[in-house]
Design a protein around this motif. Sequence first.
Motif, PDB file in Angstrom:
ATOM      1  N   GLN A 189     -61.776  51.262 -15.948  1.00  0.00           N
ATOM      2  CA  GLN A 189     -62.619  52.428 -16.205  1.00  0.00           C
ATOM      3  C   GLN A 189     -63.976  52.281 -15.521  1.00  0.00           C
ATOM      4  OE1 GLN A 189     -62.123  55.294 -17.552  1.00  0.00           O
ATOM      5  NE2 GLN A 189     -60.025  54.957 -18.177  1.00  0.00           N
ATOM      6  N   ARG A 190     -64.527  51.064 -15.515  1.00  0.00           N
ATOM      7  CA  ARG A 190     -65.830  50.848 -14.882  1.00  0.00           C
ATOM      8  C   ARG A 190     -65.741  51.063 -13.376  1.00  0.00           C
ATOM      9  NH1 ARG A 190     -66.471  46.334 -16.799  1.00  0.00           N
ATOM     10  NH2 ARG A 190     -65.894  45.018 -15.028  1.00  0.00           N
ATOM     11  N   VAL A 191     -64.688  50.559 -12.766  1.00  0.00           N
ATOM     12  CA  VAL A 191     -64.516  50.750 -11.322  1.00  0.00           C
ATOM     13  C   VAL A 191     -64.311  52.226 -11.001  1.00  0.00           C
ATOM     14  CG1 VAL A 191     -62.989  50.265  -9.376  1.00  0.00           C
ATOM     15  CG2 VAL A 191     -63.646  48.419 -10.932  1.00  0.00           C
ATOM     16  N   ALA A 192     -63.484  52.908 -11.801  1.00  0.00           N
ATOM     17  CA  ALA A 192     -63.241  54.334 -11.559  1.00  0.00           C
ATOM     18  C   ALA A 192     -64.530  55.132 -11.680  1.00  0.00           C
ATOM     19  CB  ALA A 192     -62.193  54.856 -12.537  1.00  0.00           C
ATOM     20  N   ALA A 193     -65.373  54.806 -12.661  1.00  0.00           N
ATOM     21  CA  ALA A 193     -66.639  55.521 -12.826  1.00  0.00           C
ATOM     22  C   ALA A 193     -67.544  55.301 -11.617  1.00  0.00           C
ATOM     23  CB  ALA A 193     -67.337  55.057 -14.104  1.00  0.00           C
ATOM     24  N   GLY A 247     -50.802  68.633 -10.832  1.00  0.00           N
ATOM     25  CA  GLY A 247     -49.728  67.965 -10.114  1.00  0.00           C
ATOM     26  C   GLY A 247     -49.883  68.059  -8.614  1.00  0.00           C
ATOM     27  N   ALA A 248     -50.549  69.147  -8.160  1.00  0.00           N
ATOM     28  CA  ALA A 248     -50.749  69.300  -6.722  1.00  0.00           C
ATOM     29  C   ALA A 248     -51.603  68.167  -6.161  1.00  0.00           C
ATOM     30  CB  ALA A 248     -51.397  70.653  -6.428  1.00  0.00           C
ATOM     31  N   ASN A 249     -52.654  67.756  -6.899  1.00  0.00           N
ATOM     32  CA  ASN A 249     -53.487  66.645  -6.425  1.00  0.00           C
ATOM     33  C   ASN A 249     -52.659  65.379  -6.243  1.00  0.00           C
ATOM     34  OD1 ASN A 249     -55.236  68.521  -8.208  1.00  0.00           O
ATOM     35  ND2 ASN A 249     -56.745  67.392  -7.010  1.00  0.00           N
ATOM     36  N   LEU A 250     -51.848  65.090  -7.249  1.00  0.00           N
ATOM     37  CA  LEU A 250     -51.026  63.876  -7.170  1.00  0.00           C
ATOM     38  C   LEU A 250     -50.013  63.972  -6.040  1.00  0.00           C
ATOM     39  CD1 LEU A 250     -51.358  61.539  -9.281  1.00  0.00           C
ATOM     40  CD2 LEU A 250     -52.269  63.705 -10.083  1.00  0.00           C
ATOM     41  N   ALA A 251     -49.435  65.156  -5.861  1.00  0.00           N
ATOM     42  CA  ALA A 251     -48.459  65.331  -4.788  1.00  0.00           C
ATOM     43  C   ALA A 251     -49.105  65.139  -3.422  1.00  0.00           C
ATOM     44  CB  ALA A 251     -47.820  66.714  -4.885  1.00  0.00           C
ATOM     45  N   ILE A 252     -50.310  65.656  -3.256  1.00  0.00           N
ATOM     46  CA  ILE A 252     -51.014  65.504  -1.980  1.00  0.00           C
ATOM     47  C   ILE A 252     -51.273  64.029  -1.687  1.00  0.00           C
ATOM     48  CG2 ILE A 252     -53.224  65.907  -0.841  1.00  0.00           C
ATOM     49  CD1 ILE A 252     -53.265  68.665  -2.251  1.00  0.00           C
ATOM     50  N   VAL A 253     -51.792  63.323  -2.691  1.00  0.00           N
ATOM     51  CA  VAL A 253     -52.089  61.903  -2.494  1.00  0.00           C
ATOM     52  C   VAL A 253     -50.808  61.125  -2.224  1.00  0.00           C
ATOM     53  CG1 VAL A 253     -52.945  59.828  -3.648  1.00  0.00           C
ATOM     54  CG2 VAL A 253     -54.186  61.991  -3.882  1.00  0.00           C
ATOM     55  N   GLY A 254     -49.757  61.411  -2.994  1.00  0.00           N
ATOM     56  CA  GLY A 254     -48.501  60.693  -2.804  1.00  0.00           C
ATOM     57  C   GLY A 254     -47.886  60.938  -1.443  1.00  0.00           C
ATOM     58  N   PHE A 255     -47.887  62.187  -0.996  1.00  0.00           N
ATOM     59  CA  PHE A 255     -47.300  62.498   0.302  1.00  0.00           C
ATOM     60  C   PHE A 255     -48.117  61.909   1.451  1.00  0.00           C
ATOM     61  CE2 PHE A 255     -44.651  65.865  -1.614  1.00  0.00           C
ATOM     62  CZ  PHE A 255     -43.449  65.528  -1.000  1.00  0.00           C
ATOM     63  N   ALA A 271     -41.766  52.706   1.219  1.00  0.00           N
ATOM     64  CA  ALA A 271     -42.585  53.915   1.250  1.00  0.00           C
ATOM     65  C   ALA A 271     -42.720  54.522  -0.137  1.00  0.00           C
ATOM     66  CB  ALA A 271     -41.971  54.928   2.215  1.00  0.00           C
ATOM     67  N   SER A 272     -41.623  54.550  -0.890  1.00  0.00           N
ATOM     68  CA  SER A 272     -41.677  55.114  -2.239  1.00  0.00           C
ATOM     69  C   SER A 272     -42.588  54.283  -3.140  1.00  0.00           C
ATOM     70  CB  SER A 272     -40.272  55.172  -2.840  1.00  0.00           C
ATOM     71  OG  SER A 272     -39.432  56.010  -2.070  1.00  0.00           O
ATOM     72  N   ALA A 273     -42.517  52.961  -2.995  1.00  0.00           N
ATOM     73  CA  ALA A 273     -43.368  52.098  -3.822  1.00  0.00           C
ATOM     74  C   ALA A 273     -44.847  52.309  -3.500  1.00  0.00           C
ATOM     75  CB  ALA A 273     -42.973  50.638  -3.611  1.00  0.00           C
ATOM     76  N   VAL A 274     -45.180  52.430  -2.210  1.00  0.00           N
ATOM     77  CA  VAL A 274     -46.579  52.659  -1.825  1.00  0.00           C
ATOM     78  C   VAL A 274     -47.072  54.016  -2.327  1.00  0.00           C
ATOM     79  CG1 VAL A 274     -48.123  52.989   0.136  1.00  0.00           C
ATOM     80  CG2 VAL A 274     -46.448  51.124   0.165  1.00  0.00           C
ATOM     81  N   ALA A 275     -46.226  55.042  -2.206  1.00  0.00           N
ATOM     82  CA  ALA A 275     -46.621  56.370  -2.683  1.00  0.00           C
ATOM     83  C   ALA A 275     -46.854  56.349  -4.190  1.00  0.00           C
ATOM     84  CB  ALA A 275     -45.559  57.397  -2.321  1.00  0.00           C
ATOM     85  N   GLY A 281     -53.046  54.737  -8.624  1.00  0.00           N
ATOM     86  CA  GLY A 281     -54.463  54.542  -8.334  1.00  0.00           C
ATOM     87  C   GLY A 281     -55.270  55.806  -8.511  1.00  0.00           C
ATOM     88  N   PHE A 282     -54.698  56.949  -8.128  1.00  0.00           N
ATOM     89  CA  PHE A 282     -55.414  58.207  -8.307  1.00  0.00           C
ATOM     90  C   PHE A 282     -55.603  58.528  -9.782  1.00  0.00           C
ATOM     91  CE2 PHE A 282     -55.716  62.779  -8.795  1.00  0.00           C
ATOM     92  CZ  PHE A 282     -56.711  63.097  -7.867  1.00  0.00           C
ATOM     93  N   VAL A 283     -54.606  58.195 -10.606  1.00  0.00           N
ATOM     94  CA  VAL A 283     -54.747  58.402 -12.052  1.00  0.00           C
ATOM     95  C   VAL A 283     -55.916  57.582 -12.588  1.00  0.00           C
ATOM     96  CG1 VAL A 283     -53.641  57.988 -14.287  1.00  0.00           C
ATOM     97  CG2 VAL A 283     -52.354  59.035 -12.427  1.00  0.00           C
ATOM     98  N   VAL A 284     -56.044  56.333 -12.117  1.00  0.00           N
ATOM     99  CA  VAL A 284     -57.165  55.502 -12.546  1.00  0.00           C
ATOM    100  C   VAL A 284     -58.486  56.114 -12.073  1.00  0.00           C
ATOM    101  CG1 VAL A 284     -58.237  53.233 -12.333  1.00  0.00           C
ATOM    102  CG2 VAL A 284     -55.757  53.427 -12.592  1.00  0.00           C
TER     103      VAL A 284
END
Length: 793
Positions: A189-193, A247-255, A271-275, A281-284
């Motif tokens: 949480q501290r890093v994300a902030a 969900g669009a944000n996550l999809a953009i980052v994942g793709f 590739a699937s593991a990295v996505a 990471g985006f959730v964090v």
Amino acid sequence: MPRPDWRLVPAAAALWLAAFLGYLLHWALAAAVGLAAAAVAVVLLVRARTSQRVHPGWPLLVAGVLAVLPVSERLREAATDPLRELAAAGAVLEFRFEVVERPRPIRAAGYGATPSGVSGVVIAGRAVGEPSGGAVVVFAPADQWVDLLPGQHATATARLAPAEEGGLTTAVVKVRGPPSDVDPPGAAQRVAAELRQGLRDAARAVLGPEAAGLLPALVVGDTDGLLPEVRADFDTAGMTHLLAVSGANLAIVGFFALLLVRLFGAGPWVASAVAAAAMVGFVVLAGPEPSVLRAAVMGLIGLLALALGREKSALPALAVAVLGLVAVDPGMAVAFGFVLSVLATAGLVLLAPRWARALERRRVPPGIAEALAVPAAAQLVTAPVVAGMSGQVSLVAVAANLVAAPVVAPATVLGVLAALVTPVWTWGGQALVTVAGPETRWLIAVAEHAAGVPGAALDWPSGWWGGLAAAAAIAVLAVAVRLPKVRALVALGLVGVLLVVVPVRVVLPGWPPPGWAVVACDVGQGDAVVLATADTGRAVLVDAGPEPGPVGDCLDRLGVRSLAAVVFSHLHADHIGGLAAGLERDPAAVVVGPGRAPGWAWERVRGAAADAAVPVVEVTAGSRFGWPGLTIDVLHPEEGGAQAAELDGSEINNASLVLLAHTAAGRVLLTGDIELGAQAELVAGGVDLGAAVVKVPHHGSRYTDEAFLAAVGPEVALVSVGRRNRYGHPAQATMDVLARLGARTARTDTGGDVAVVGGVPLGVTSRGRRAPPRCSAGRPPWGRCGPRPRRGS
């Protein structure tokens, strides 16, 4: 085209319905719906004559069990939580709780608001220890609580207030002091902030205020710096979904991550593991709050649907997500964000591919067909929910989102990279934000121009009933267009709307009406009244609303080129926020009463007036000032009253200037925000309050004395109030009193700017609510229609 697999949909719908009814009505209904679903499932399984590996009865049985056990049980525990009894009694106690979601700012002009308009924060939390562990909502001062992060524990002395019945929230906690015994935040949480703060800092360093506020909202849902006028444009344009993590944000980052690693030749598993790692990471980064976790699930489903290109695989995944999320958090069932996510994903996987293929069969190029089908499908299925949320139906949403869509993904990716880079390489982060600047400004321009289209949004009933009404209307239209004869009638009806209704809404009577004497400007939840003088283009402004833009626009529409004076009834933010717009018109003086609270507001008024070389003049009861065609007498307060820098809200309101203006329309009583104490004092003091027009005290609040209004005996009552404000203004009791007194009531929330013209009887003209007004001479280089920023500000 493969047929969608609907087998899991009845189960998801049953669990959703159970949680929905249990949340809004009574927890026992969740159990009842669950038992009914289980009974139906048993019947289906007993009568099953199929070799399907997954018979629809099994998931329906699972949904019934989930509705009876975790869902109804959680709702029952919340309904019987000991905190509810304490909250009903208004108990004050030392309270310890855990932060569940990041504090969200409350921007409400009025008592307690800071110069930035933030009056406090609301925090979703969970009680820790005795007397319960129930969910709570905490309202606290912004400056002392805004830095708390999810997972932290804090203690404070608080007053409890009742929460709404039926929901999971067991009490509302109102805190005035700072938190104590605050645990340190977790490392993630501290890093994300720090990353989020880095993005905000980089945006402020290289972008203008509009774009700097929008980029963090677009990337991680951080709306702390979003300007209110930008949010209003996005609401009217139907682009609100871009301001929240979805969900669009996550999809953009994942793709993006998927594309990057595939360029280096990685296999599908790597590739699937990295996505997936990128999405985690985006959730964090955005914060592992319920809304973000919901978006993560929906984003994974969107990835699955688009990657496989098969609706048959995506629909069961969507149903499983609904089952899991509602079982874990029954509150999801009534959360507008959750409903939007589910419907948008369903539209993406069910309607958009069909519509795209249909367009291709009509010789529309594939890329253009998809670009048209995706926003149209998303807009159609989410329109009922948006209508219920906002109380309006956007007529420009599909076109606006179509034009905006190409820049959303680049801006999001660049913003995420800037957040990651800025803490270790400031210049690099700012360079990425600079590249994202044109995309962000494009979104602002699209929202502004779409919102500026006459009739861009139609008023609609808000809440769940409004949403259901919109859904019913869409369903009727969908059925109608499939029937040839009915289709012709629908077409004729739409033509009638275009030829009759739209012109009536758009081509409104000329403004301002000739001979206007008083105008209550539509500035939202605040006050701004313009009094005409005999000099053309010159007027007196009494209060200036919460922001410069709306009051400046109102003065522009009235043709007011200069101000004889700017008068402030008192120093609350919803009355002084537009000071800069008044100072732009070279007033001879800024007129104030003896009040000096809140202290920050007095310093702001005094400093801004000094910068503009405008004198500040204090007046009290007995003062008189005037210009050709306009004279103003001060009736209240007495000299020396309420000069302390810190007073409570009611004391500040009761110290408001009460002005009796002699105008071409007769006597006009301007009352500021005086409450019962000052009203009773004026009546008891035998002050001649009689006036043809009254600006109703305090936006028509319930703290309005009938004896006071009777002493005024107004022919016309002006209520300056914001639409769907959280204070419940104007109170129905006050409106009833005005009706009994025979006053014609005009409100800015329903009529827009309201003008009073002299005559017998007095003329009252409303400009009518329109889309947010625009600059009459084009967009200035420094931004919107508000005041030009001073150098160094």
